[in-house]
Every structure is written in C-alpha cells, then in structure tokens.
Scaffold this active site. Sequence first.
Site, PDB file in Angstrom:
ATOM      1  N   ASN B 136       0.844  -1.186   0.000  1.00  0.00           N
ATOM      2  CA  ASN B 136       0.000   0.000   0.000  1.00  0.00           C
ATOM      3  C   ASN B 136       0.883   1.240   0.000  1.00  0.00           C
ATOM      4  O   ASN B 136       1.297   1.723   1.040  1.00  0.00           O
ATOM      5  CB  ASN B 136      -0.927  -0.055   1.214  1.00  0.00           C
ATOM      6  CG  ASN B 136      -1.810   1.171   1.312  1.00  0.00           C
ATOM      7  OD1 ASN B 136      -1.635   2.132   0.567  1.00  0.00           O
ATOM      8  ND2 ASN B 136      -2.755   1.137   2.236  1.00  0.00           N
ATOM      9  N   PHE B 137       1.155   1.765  -1.196  1.00  0.00           N
ATOM     10  CA  PHE B 137       1.927   3.002  -1.346  1.00  0.00           C
ATOM     11  C   PHE B 137       0.992   4.156  -1.692  1.00  0.00           C
ATOM     12  O   PHE B 137       1.367   5.100  -2.368  1.00  0.00           O
ATOM     13  CB  PHE B 137       2.969   2.860  -2.468  1.00  0.00           C
ATOM     14  CG  PHE B 137       4.067   1.889  -2.156  1.00  0.00           C
ATOM     15  CD1 PHE B 137       4.417   1.595  -0.838  1.00  0.00           C
ATOM     16  CD2 PHE B 137       4.785   1.289  -3.188  1.00  0.00           C
ATOM     17  CE1 PHE B 137       5.445   0.702  -0.562  1.00  0.00           C
ATOM     18  CE2 PHE B 137       5.818   0.399  -2.924  1.00  0.00           C
ATOM     19  CZ  PHE B 137       6.149   0.098  -1.609  1.00  0.00           C
ATOM     20  N   CYS B 139      -2.085   5.217   0.533  1.00  0.00           N
ATOM     21  CA  CYS B 139      -2.962   5.877   1.502  1.00  0.00           C
ATOM     22  C   CYS B 139      -2.567   7.347   1.656  1.00  0.00           C
ATOM     23  O   CYS B 139      -1.450   7.657   2.053  1.00  0.00           O
ATOM     24  CB  CYS B 139      -2.874   5.164   2.849  1.00  0.00           C
ATOM     25  SG  CYS B 139      -4.062   5.835   4.018  1.00  0.00           S
ATOM     26  N   ASN B 204      -5.285   4.004  -5.861  1.00  0.00           N
ATOM     27  CA  ASN B 204      -5.740   4.234  -4.501  1.00  0.00           C
ATOM     28  C   ASN B 204      -6.536   5.544  -4.525  1.00  0.00           C
ATOM     29  O   ASN B 204      -6.799   6.094  -5.593  1.00  0.00           O
ATOM     30  CB  ASN B 204      -4.541   4.311  -3.544  1.00  0.00           C
ATOM     31  CG  ASN B 204      -4.930   3.829  -2.138  1.00  0.00           C
ATOM     32  OD1 ASN B 204      -5.951   4.239  -1.610  1.00  0.00           O
ATOM     33  ND2 ASN B 204      -4.122   2.959  -1.558  1.00  0.00           N
ATOM     34  N   CYS B 347     -36.415  13.597 -31.186  1.00  0.00           N
ATOM     35  CA  CYS B 347     -36.205  14.895 -30.518  1.00  0.00           C
ATOM     36  C   CYS B 347     -37.437  15.317 -29.724  1.00  0.00           C
ATOM     37  O   CYS B 347     -38.550  15.278 -30.231  1.00  0.00           O
ATOM     38  CB  CYS B 347     -35.874  15.950 -31.580  1.00  0.00           C
ATOM     39  SG  CYS B 347     -35.820  17.621 -30.928  1.00  0.00           S
ATOM     40  N   CYS B 350     -36.339  20.041 -26.354  1.00  0.00           N
ATOM     41  CA  CYS B 350     -35.989  20.729 -25.114  1.00  0.00           C
ATOM     42  C   CYS B 350     -35.091  21.926 -25.384  1.00  0.00           C
ATOM     43  O   CYS B 350     -34.991  22.825 -24.567  1.00  0.00           O
ATOM     44  CB  CYS B 350     -35.306  19.769 -24.148  1.00  0.00           C
ATOM     45  SG  CYS B 350     -33.687  19.232 -24.710  1.00  0.00           S
ATOM     46  N   CYS B 385     -17.998  18.523 -32.795  1.00  0.00           N
ATOM     47  CA  CYS B 385     -17.391  18.367 -31.463  1.00  0.00           C
ATOM     48  C   CYS B 385     -18.136  17.376 -30.569  1.00  0.00           C
ATOM     49  O   CYS B 385     -17.626  16.938 -29.564  1.00  0.00           O
ATOM     50  CB  CYS B 385     -17.307  19.715 -30.765  1.00  0.00           C
ATOM     51  SG  CYS B 385     -18.907  20.354 -30.255  1.00  0.00           S
ATOM     52  N   CYS B 392     -27.631  15.989 -24.947  1.00  0.00           N
ATOM     53  CA  CYS B 392     -29.028  15.696 -25.308  1.00  0.00           C
ATOM     54  C   CYS B 392     -29.584  14.673 -24.320  1.00  0.00           C
ATOM     55  O   CYS B 392     -28.954  13.658 -24.062  1.00  0.00           O
ATOM     56  CB  CYS B 392     -29.099  15.145 -26.719  1.00  0.00           C
ATOM     57  SG  CYS B 392     -30.757  14.576 -27.165  1.00  0.00           S
TER      58      CYS B 392
HETATM   59  C1  LIG Z   1     -12.899   3.602   3.956  1.00  0.00           C
HETATM   60  C2  LIG Z   1     -11.791   3.214   3.016  1.00  0.00           C
HETATM   61  C3  LIG Z   1     -10.649   2.671   3.548  1.00  0.00           C
HETATM   62  C4  LIG Z   1      -9.620   2.276   2.700  1.00  0.00           C
HETATM   63  N1  LIG Z   1      -8.546   1.696   3.243  1.00  0.00           N
HETATM   64  C5  LIG Z   1      -7.544   1.253   2.424  1.00  0.00           C
HETATM   65  C6  LIG Z   1      -6.464   0.542   2.938  1.00  0.00           C
HETATM   66  O1  LIG Z   1      -6.366   0.282   4.122  1.00  0.00           O
HETATM   67  N2  LIG Z   1      -5.494   0.115   2.103  1.00  0.00           N
HETATM   68  C7  LIG Z   1      -5.571   0.356   0.748  1.00  0.00           C
HETATM   69  O2  LIG Z   1      -4.674  -0.053   0.004  1.00  0.00           O
HETATM   70  N3  LIG Z   1      -6.596   1.044   0.230  1.00  0.00           N
HETATM   71  C8  LIG Z   1      -7.595   1.481   1.027  1.00  0.00           C
HETATM   72  N4  LIG Z   1      -8.667   2.115   0.473  1.00  0.00           N
HETATM   73  C9  LIG Z   1      -8.691   2.378  -0.968  1.00  0.00           C
HETATM   74  C10 LIG Z   1      -9.459   1.292  -1.748  1.00  0.00           C
HETATM   75  O3  LIG Z   1      -8.834   0.032  -1.621  1.00  0.00           O
HETATM   76  C11 LIG Z   1      -9.555   1.595  -3.254  1.00  0.00           C
HETATM   77  O4  LIG Z   1      -8.263   1.709  -3.789  1.00  0.00           O
HETATM   78  C12 LIG Z   1     -10.274   2.888  -3.531  1.00  0.00           C
HETATM   79  O5  LIG Z   1     -11.377   3.015  -2.663  1.00  0.00           O
HETATM   80  C13 LIG Z   1     -10.757   2.996  -5.004  1.00  0.00           C
HETATM   81  O6  LIG Z   1     -11.674   1.990  -5.355  1.00  0.00           O
HETATM   82  P1  LIG Z   1     -13.283   2.215  -5.391  1.00  0.00           P
HETATM   83  O7  LIG Z   1     -13.552   3.378  -6.253  1.00  0.00           O
HETATM   84  O8  LIG Z   1     -13.859   0.907  -5.856  1.00  0.00           O
HETATM   85  O9  LIG Z   1     -13.686   2.476  -3.953  1.00  0.00           O
HETATM   86  C14 LIG Z   1      -9.721   2.489   1.300  1.00  0.00           C
HETATM   87  C15 LIG Z   1     -10.890   3.049   0.791  1.00  0.00           C
HETATM   88  C16 LIG Z   1     -11.918   3.397   1.639  1.00  0.00           C
HETATM   89  C17 LIG Z   1     -13.191   3.971   1.064  1.00  0.00           C
HETATM   90  S1  SF4 Z   2     -22.317  21.126 -30.523  1.00  0.00           S
HETATM   91 FE1  SF4 Z   2     -23.055  19.678 -32.073  1.00  0.00          FE
HETATM   92  S2  SF4 Z   2     -23.772  20.987 -33.731  1.00  0.00           S
HETATM   93 FE2  SF4 Z   2     -22.496  22.269 -32.422  1.00  0.00          FE
HETATM   94  S3  SF4 Z   2     -20.504  22.170 -33.369  1.00  0.00           S
HETATM   95 FE3  SF4 Z   2     -20.553  20.603 -31.782  1.00  0.00          FE
HETATM   96  S4  SF4 Z   2     -21.206  18.748 -32.899  1.00  0.00           S
HETATM   97 FE4  SF4 Z   2     -21.685  20.469 -34.215  1.00  0.00          FE
HETATM   98  S1  SF4 Z   3     -31.082  18.277 -27.001  1.00  0.00           S
HETATM   99 FE1  SF4 Z   3     -31.860  16.466 -28.078  1.00  0.00          FE
HETATM  100  S2  SF4 Z   3     -34.032  16.345 -27.519  1.00  0.00           S
HETATM  101 FE2  SF4 Z   3     -33.335  18.382 -26.928  1.00  0.00          FE
HETATM  102  S3  SF4 Z   3     -33.852  19.645 -28.702  1.00  0.00           S
HETATM  103 FE3  SF4 Z   3     -31.746  18.969 -29.003  1.00  0.00          FE
HETATM  104  S4  SF4 Z   3     -31.909  17.103 -30.217  1.00  0.00           S
HETATM  105 FE4  SF4 Z   3     -33.939  17.530 -29.395  1.00  0.00          FE
END
Ligand SMILES: Cc1cc2nc3c(=O)[nH]c(=O)nc-3n(C[C@H](O)[C@H](O)[C@H](O)COP(=O)(O)O)c2cc1C
Ligand code: SF4
Ligand code: SF4
Lengths: 454, 443
Positions: B136-137, B139, B204, B347, B350, B385, B392
């Site tokens: 565990n590097f 925490c 972690n 559509c 909205c 883009c 949507c």
């Molecule tokens: C309450 C809690 C305690 C944890 N304790 C440890 C620990 O003792 N050793 C460790 O390596 N990671 C620990 N972790 C980190 C988790 O093992 C894991 O890497 C991290 O939560 C990301 O995974 P997840 O998104 O599924 O929770 C802990 C996490 C939580 C939430």
């Molecule tokens: S938001 Fe949608 S319509 Fe506007 S430039 Fe990007 S891809 Fe084209």
């Molecule tokens: S975001 Fe989607 S549902 Fe809303 S007006 Fe544009 S195309 Fe129609």
Amino acid sequence: MSSAPDIRGGRLPSGDYCNAFSDLHAPLDAHEARVAAERCLFCYDAPCVTACPTSIDIPLFIRQIATGNATGAGKTILDSNIFGGMCARVCPTETLCEQACVRNEAEGKPVIIGQLQRHATDAIMASGRQLYKHGAPNGRRIAVVGAGPAGLSCAHKLATLGYDVVVFDKRQKAGGLNEHGIASYKSTNNFAQAEVDWILSIGGIELRCDQALGHDFTLADLRRDFDAVFLGLGLQAANSLGIDAGELRGIEDAVAFIEALRQSADLSKLPIGRRVVVIGGGMTAVDAAVQAKKLGAEEVTIVYRRGAEQMGASRYEQELALTGGVVVRHWARPVAVHGESGVLRSVIFAATAERDGRLVDTGETFELQADQLFKAIGQLFVPQVLEGSSEVLDLDRGRIAVDADRRTSLPDVWAGGDCVAGGRDLTVVAVEDGKQAALSIDRTLQGFVPMAAE
Amino acid sequence: MADLSVNFCGIKSPNPFWLASAPPTDKAYNVERAFRAGWGGVVWKTLGEEGPPVVNVSGPRYGVVHGPDRRVSAFNNIELITDRPLEVNLQEITEMKRRWPDRAIVVSLMVPCEEEAWKRILPRVEATGADGIELNFGCPHGMSERGMGAAVGQVPEYVEMVTRWCKTHSRMPVIVKLTPNITDVRKPAEAAKRGGADAVSLINTINSIVGVDLDLMIPRPHTDRKATHGGMCGPAVKPIALNMVAEIARSPATHGVPISGIGGIETWRDAAEFMALGAGTVQVCTAAMVYGFKIVQEMITGLEAFMDERGYSKVSDFVGAAVPNVTDWQYLNLNYAVKAHIDQDLCIKCGRCHVACEDTSHQAITHLKDGVRHFEVIDEECVGCNLCASICPIENCITMVPLMDEVDRRTGRLVDGSCLNWTQHPNNPQVAKKPLEPLEPAE
Ligand SMILES: Cc1cc2nc3c(=O)[nH]c(=O)nc-3n(C[C@H](O)[C@H](O)[C@H](O)COP(=O)(O)O)c2cc1C
Ligand code: SF4
Ligand code: SF4
Ligand SMILES: Cc1cc2nc3c(=O)[nH]c(=O)nc-3n(C[C@H](O)[C@H](O)[C@H](O)COP(=O)(O)OP(=O)(O)OC[C@H]3O[C@@H](n4cnc5c(N)ncnc54)[C@H](O)[C@@H]3O)c2cc1C
Ligand code: SF4
C-alpha cells in the site's frame, strides 16, 4: 318506489369531515421536491414557460429548488405571478405548463411543475418574509373594483410601482373566487386568506369591503376621483337551465353551494342531499359533485349534454370525479323536474347526440331520482353594474371588451379576469390580466412612449 | 459459457472480481460473507507492523458526493489501515485461506520504510498461506505523515527499494498499489517494475475535500470542528483511474506488467472497460460498501453474457484489447470529419443542444424554422465536437455521422478517407523542418 326527500347535514361521523376535505396533494417534502426537480431539463426557451399564462420562469425556479434554494425559487415565481401559491394549487396544469413539458415526449410524464411551485411558494409563506414593498409614492391614485385574483394582482403591481390603490369589493371578504369558489380540498388551512393578507401587507393598498359598484358608487364616481380604474368584477349570475322548475326546494346554483361550503365554519351543519344531480361539464360541475360526495351524499351524478372530450373539465378533473365515486353520464340534457309538496324528487333527461355538428335529442328520455340538483352550466357577466356612466363601456359577447393591454373602450378604464371577453375563466389568467393592466396603466400615466425596436 | 477464471501473476481466482483492501476486507466475518456471495478474491485490509494498532477517529470517516436522489457518486474517507492487532488478522487470514482454497487472498501491507520492518512481517504473512502481498503506497492521509503510504508512493526511488526488499525476503507475488496523487503515474510504475514487482494495482484514493458545511464553515465531515483532506473513491474517480491504467498499459517501459484495475467500479461494464485497457483483475471497494457484497453476482453474470455474446471464451481474450487504440493526440487523423445529426422523430424539443452549441462558440443548431420550434444542425457551422450529442437528454437522438467522399460544408474540404496527423500537418511549424513521420509510433 318513493322515499322521503332527504337533504340534511351530518351525513359523516363528525371526525371524518377533516379527512374528507384534506389536501388533494400532500405537499412535497424537501427530498421529494429535489427528486422531482432533478427531472427538469432546464430547457432553452422552455415550452412550459410559453404555456404559463403568467410566464413564470419555470426552469429557473425548478433549478433553484434542486440546489436547495426554495425561497429563491418562490421569489422567481411570485415576481411573475403574485398568486403563485394559489395557482400552484388550482391551475389545471395538465392543460397548461405540464401539458407543454417536453418530458411528456420523453417519458409520458411531465415534471410536476404545479407541486414544485407549491413547494417553493409554501417556503416563502413559511418564512413569514415579505418580498415586496410599496414603491416610492408617485401621488397617483387608482381604483380597483373586485378583490379577486385579477383585482388584487393589479393592485399589488401598482402598489410596488408607487401608486396608492383603493380596492372595492361588494363581499365581506377579499379574495374573490379564491375565497368563495375554489374547491376546498385544493386550498386548505385557510390558505386563500393567508395569501391575500400577505399580498395586501406591502402597504399602499386600501381594501374597502361591502362596497358594490352600481349600488354604493358608480363608474363615473371612480373616474372622477381616481387617475385610473381597473375592473376585476368576475361573473355574477348563473345561466338558467331553461326549464320550468317553479319554486321547488332542492334546486340550487353550484357556485352558491360551493360558496356556502367554503364559508361554512362547520361542514357537518351543511345540508346535502342523499341523491344529488349536477348539470354541467366544467370545473364547477366537478367541484360541486366531488364536494357533495365528500359531504356524504350517497349518489352523485354529473349529467353533461355532450361527450367526455367536450367537457370543460380536464381529463384529470374528470378522473378526480370518477375516483371520488361520482357517476358521470354524457349525452343527456334535463327537460323537466318533478317535485312533491314543494321539494324536488326527480329530474327527467332527454338523450342527446351530435348530428352534422348540431346537438339534437335522440327521442329517448330517462329519469334520475334526486333530492338536490346543482346547476353548473356557466356564469354570466351582469353589465348593469356599469350603468351610471355617461359614456358606455363596449361589450363583446356579453363581457367587457379589452385590447391586448387590457384597456377598455374608455381611456382611463382597464379590466381583466372573468369579466372580460376572450379569457379562459382561470385564476392564472385573471392574475396575468391584472398584472398586464397595471403595467399598461403605469405606462400610460407615466407618459411612456414605446421605443423603436432595437 | 465463458470461463471467468484468471491467473494473475501466479495468483489464481475463479473470477477477476476482487474486493479492494478496505473495510469490507478487514476481518474474517466480512471475507466469509464476500466469498459466499461469489467474490473471486480479496485484498485484506492493510496490515501494519506489530505493536499497538493505529487509532482511528471516533467520529465520521466518510464524506460523500451525492447525485440526484442521493445516489453515491463518490466517497472520501479518513480511515487508516487496520486498527486490529496484527496477530488477530494473521490468524483470520490463515483460517480464511484454509476454508476457501480456490479464492485469492492477497494481504495488503504498510510498514515503516526500513528493511528490517519488512523482513519481520513478510515471513509471518507467508505463513498464513496467503497468495500474495500488495504494497500500500497509496494511503493519502494519516499514514503518509508517518512516512508511509503515499509518502513512499510519490517517490519512485522508495517504491523501487521497498519492492526489492519484498522480492528479496519473500517468495510471494508482489503487487504494488499506486497512488494517483502524483503527476505522472508511469514513473512509480516503472520503479515498481525495476524493483521486481509482479504486478501493479491502481488507483488508490485521490486527495480530496468533498464539500464545505456553510453553516459551520468547516469542510465535511469534521472531527470536533476541524477537518482534514481525505481520499476520494467511487464512480466519480473511474475516468481518472482508467486513464492511469491505460498510460501504464501502453507505455513501452511498463507494457506487459500485469495490472489490477481499481477505482469506481460498480458494474460488469465498468470492470470490462478496465480489462479492455489492460487490467487482468479488478478490485472494488466503494460499490461493495454502498450496495453490499451481492453486487458481484450482477458483475459475474454480466461479464459472462458480454463474453458469450462477443465470442470471448476466456478473460485473456479481451484483456488489453483496447490498448492499441489509445494514442497521443498528435497521432489523431485530422482529416477525419463528422457532423452531428438530429433524429427529428426522437427529438423532444428541449432546446438544450441549441443553447449548448450557441453558448459554446459554434452556433450550429437552429432554434426556429419558419417560426416554429425546430432543432436542426447547420452543417456549414458544425465542427463535429459532439457537445450536443453529449448533453441531449434522449439517447441516440443526436448521432455523429462521419463524412466520406463528400465535401465538409464548413471547411470546403473533400473528406476522402485519407489520413493526416499533426506530425504531418502543414500548419505544424515543425513539419517543414522534418521529413514525414509514420502514422503510428513504432512499438
Ligand atoms: C474507507 C476506506 C478505507 C480504505 N482503506 C484502504 C487501505 O487500508 N489500504 C488500501 O490499500 N486502500 C484502502 N482504500 C482504498 C481502496 O482500496 C480503493 O483503492 C479505492 O477506494 C478505489 O476503489 P473504489 O472506487 O472501488 O472504492 C480504502 C478506501 C476506503 C473507502
Ligand atoms: S455542438 Fe453539435 S452541432 Fe455544435 S458544433 Fe458541436 S457537434 Fe456540431
Ligand atoms: S437536445 Fe436532443 S431532444 Fe433536446 S432539442 Fe436537441 S436534439 Fe432535441
Ligand atoms: C366553483 C369554481 C371553481 C373554480 N375552480 C378553478 C380552479 O380549480 N382553477 C382555476 O384556475 N380556476 C377555477 N375557477 C375559475 C376562477 O376562480 C376564476 O377564473 C377567477 O377567480 C377569476 O378571477 P376574477 O378576479 O376575474 O374574478 P373573481 O374571483 O370572481 O373575483 C371578482 C370579485 O369582484 C367582486 N365583485 C363582483 N361584482 C362587484 C361589484 N359590483 N362591486 C364590487 N365588487 C364586485 C366579487 O365579490 C369578487 O370578490 C373556478 C371557478 C368556480 C366558479
Ligand atoms: S418543459 Fe419540462 S423539462 Fe423543460 S424546462 Fe419546463 S418543466 Fe423543465
């Protein structure tokens, strides 16, 4: 078989009224609101905003809820619609913003805009904060007639702009149909009055109740004493059924029944028939029927002369009636009533059909036993209240004619809400009318000249 | 049916799914449950040297990043290595290996950076019958201040030195667990290889502060009103981990070193992606902490179905299959061109694509057509883009369509399938001076 006419109160065990008339939708808690808010796509030029008569910036307020800023969301709503709290409860959203929501296309279910709006506006009410104030007084006085959503929306906007406003209403309480017409399960806990009090508390608005136009004062008086007048009179009379009912007891106007219900301090004292028939197909018919059922009526039947699609009540409202235990019968119209010793016993209906676009009787008839009949076939504007002015106000199809600025044919008189032609008879439309009229009054009195398009 | 069994630097396991060294592997009780659920192996929670065990805070150890509906997208933690006595852990490891001979048990170690300390612990671990050790590097908190964990992992010379001690004083396979808290992860990986490591595992946790409580004005979570950075893990770190795995897999200096992929793996698909980029096994921590051990059943069946569908009979058939397709930017074909295309039937209008393209500089999507809400790509402006397709909300509604034997209406250039990368491009000031390079770097 004949049974004694039966109209009485106390049909439910006394503890059950409270439950029967509780909130239609329980308010969302913060987590529910956040989950619901996350469904909003923050649309560009959002269709829901276009569909809202008051153009509330819906994507913005929902994003504010999603980020935990419910009061900010409330302000976004109230900036566009000062009755945002009531509208959240009573708007038929399924035909307004929620119908336009693009999520319908995506998943068949809209974002629950109405309930989110309630969440946000409730947060403002709960905070006890006032967001607006009477603008620096500009010395102008405006008369508003009618303290319904149209009148108060206009008065509030004008007050924020620095006007002194006097609001006249013929009733004892302000609020219009918010207070007297909206179904009780849509506006619980005396919300209507709390909202009106909050709106009036900014100052600059004087409320004068028990003051009826055409009775205590005339339009000419107002035009003489004020710089401008706004009329938000609503509708006053019910359409007549067109059948000879004589003086039978048990035949009532649905709006009057709902008003009595809304003002009743003890619902168990309110008389209701054992068998109730409601004539009509709009929101009023549904509200009267559902509330009759809630009061404990055994059989409640709505009879409408056309089909489900033509009903003024939305599909959602119709379902509300059906799930509330109301029977809905389409394609029939009342032709006669039968009474005994001065009380209603039954109603005779003629079956109808549409032929070549016209409604005709098919020749069949049927009879429904009824102790009580509610008429919910629309209301009328009564123009007589406007008399007494040397110049007359133009009407259009029986209501006051206005232009896009809600300006009447008289230069210093504006109007809005149910009393004007071309509206949709909705609270939210009344609010928008009042707001637009206020802005137009301000532009006019400040001598605003529209700028050339940039 | 596909065979999921693996032989990872001499360590055999029935499937490539291991639990990472963390709380789910801290004691026999958990490991027993994990093996019953189907995990192919575990890396035991990191052991320290003999003596009084480390002391954890007696308060919140986790910070969390929530997505909508409180879905966990990342954790950070301030937990230390095991706080149970060394002897208890060693006994339990022995017992577990005896009960589950077909499963992989790797023991994670972290002792001071002195040869004697390693010499003392290695035989005791070997005596348990464990299949290998992991150094565990990584925490990033608590232990690094004591000159261990990330403090070693960040100095390639130390990594090499400690790895060499372990190879010298033990016959077990040595896996070196790398920290991502470093600029170029290839450097410690190379050092591990030089020290004789049999494999590397990564990543972690990443140094992080997940948020700040704005009422208290203290980062979350706090211990008696003070907070410290923690180590971040969970789905949000997966892209970082994938890149680091790919960097090691494709670097000529480390190419071929077995990799155990870690970081944000929640599903069979996540695991398959790590494996495609060169991981021979994968390790899971957060997902098991959030959902329990049963998730491995989804992973096993999902990976089997995937392999059966593609005709891979054993895991090594596709491990590293995507590595040759990872290259440097300068070797991407600049003659290749795509245009966004919106499926009008899908559509929902909205408008997000419009505003995204509008406000992100290309202005290539309409908003209105004949006064009606309508979203359509303007080929003359689209640079391909794929921002619009990325944002949507409707899957497959916007697709990126490659141009072939047609003129790009934005540049006026004929796209004919020919290749030209930056090292060959006339706009590259260096090209004029140099003869044309081959399209891909020589292996
Ligand atoms: C309450 C809690 C305690 C944890 N304790 C440890 C620990 O003792 N050793 C460790 O390596 N990671 C620990 N972790 C980190 C988790 O093992 C894991 O890497 C991290 O939560 C990301 O995974 P997840 O998104 O599924 O929770 C802990 C996490 C939580 C939430
Ligand atoms: S938001 Fe949608 S319509 Fe506007 S430039 Fe990007 S891809 Fe084209
Ligand atoms: S975001 Fe989607 S549902 Fe809303 S007006 Fe544009 S195309 Fe129609
Ligand atoms: C039973 C019923 C249920 C409804 N349910 C809904 C619903 O769920 N959702 C929805 O959106 N809409 C609903 N509506 C419609 C909605 O209530 C109205 O569209 C809205 O209230 C119109 O507002 P307004 O201000 O124009 O009129 P009103 O609310 O009618 O207010 C008019 C005010 O003017 C006063 N007034 C009238 N004449 C005079 C006079 N001569 N002098 C002084 N004051 C006067 C009245 O006392 C009243 O206070 C419902 C209507 C009814 C009848
Ligand atoms: S249409 Fe629906 S998704 Fe789009 S902004 Fe309005 S509420 Fe949100």
